[in-house]
Design an enzyme around this catalytic site. Sequence first.
Site, PDB file in Angstrom:
ATOM      1  CD  GLN A 175     -35.603   4.837 -20.414  1.00  0.00           C
ATOM      2  OE1 GLN A 175     -36.399   5.079 -19.519  1.00  0.00           O
ATOM      3  NE2 GLN A 175     -35.815   3.907 -21.325  1.00  0.00           N
ATOM      4  CG  ASP A 326     -33.879  -3.788 -22.251  1.00  0.00           C
ATOM      5  OD1 ASP A 326     -34.727  -3.662 -21.349  1.00  0.00           O
ATOM      6  OD2 ASP A 326     -33.504  -2.852 -22.966  1.00  0.00           O
TER       7      ASP A 326
END
Length: 455
Positions: A175, A326
């Site tokens: 990100q 994740d």
Amino acid sequence: MSHGASSRPATARKSSGLSGTVRIPGDKSISHRSFMFGGLASGETRITGLLEGEDVINTGKAMQAMGARIRKEGDTWIIDGVGNGGLLAPEAPLDFGNAATGCRLTMGLVGVYDFDSTFIGDASLTKRPMGRVLNPLREMGVQVKSEDGDRLPVTLRGPKTPTPITYRVPMASAQVKSAVLLAGLNTPGITTVIEPIMTRDHTEKMLQGFGANLTVETDADGVRTIRLEGRGKLTGQVIDVPGDPSSTAFPLVAALLVPGSDVTILNVLMNPTRTGLILTLQEMGADIEVINPRLAGGEDVADLRVRSSTLKGVTVPEDRAPSMIDEYPILAVAAAFAEGATVMNGLEELRVKESDRLSAVANGLKLNGVDCDEGETSLVVRGRPDGKGLGNASGAAVATHLDHRIAMSFLVMGLVSENPVTVDDATMIATSFPEFMDLMAGLGAKIELSDTKAA
């Protein structure tokens, strides 16, 4: 823990062999970027397979608020973009709900423009750190107004002319890398990002696909240097979004753990920066057959046939964490049914996800009878292959802390454990995998939403 009027608990019970063929919703990372880059490019972008979860839709709404025209015809999303450099000042704050990806990437995309843009989100997103993205934007000349600790709400105002920077990413974060590159799109000159540990590379691949002048060099130590020439033209594209490997993880692990299962999962993104979980499960003894590997839109895609397997504990290499960050919650569930101990290190990023995901996983495992140790940046799980005594006979619920991956992981656990497993809220699963309940039920999983909404 109550999440207010709209929370709804769910319970999973021991199930017999799962079977069938399923197609997983589109990849979340690629879906966010499809809306963003399509909205920014000149001309028309057409997207099929888009993940229509709340997070991605919020990114689409933000792009609409800045001038992109977005509509849906049948299964295809059609975007008329504004052209690189053509974003308009949003009239109201941009609300990203639960979506850190959409929020952080859009901060990069629009932060360097010479107007005010304000970013807001839900209770979970408002707690998450934004400084990691705001610091490089400050170096480029962006003025930042934020809450204490660089948290939302955040208002950005770009300079008359942004300054291109060379930025070394201080943590493994796609990100942050992406936000700097997207800021570079509207910055004259060359913006450079140095990435010591490779993270998911969808931004680089997709920007090249849209026509950006972007190069990647990797040195002998694996350090990547990404250079982007600013203010170039982006042109609309046709995108078929492959299935999300992070969502694939739930039916995949369920099929490995429930005895007698044989499940095929179609159209899964196999980008090497995203397949850490599959590699780890194979090392544990998982029977995962990769069928029909192919290239689609510059990305590796394949179908997976998964059969129930006897797993053994492993030590997961720390450098694998970025490619499966994740997936640790569902890996921990798989480890609960493996022979021996599974050791996971390098998990500091889990503490700043939708929840403190590391403690949420450890607490959920303990509540359901699993022998585990939570360290500052590690988790050790000692498994029980027969599932005896696992689950929670009293019906005590796992605290999900508004985290979709915690909810789905523990519902998978309940399909295998001797006793049922209950999660305190399943409503937020819709942020990433709206079809989860129906898809799992179609394979034969016993998962029930409670009839009553929690107060």
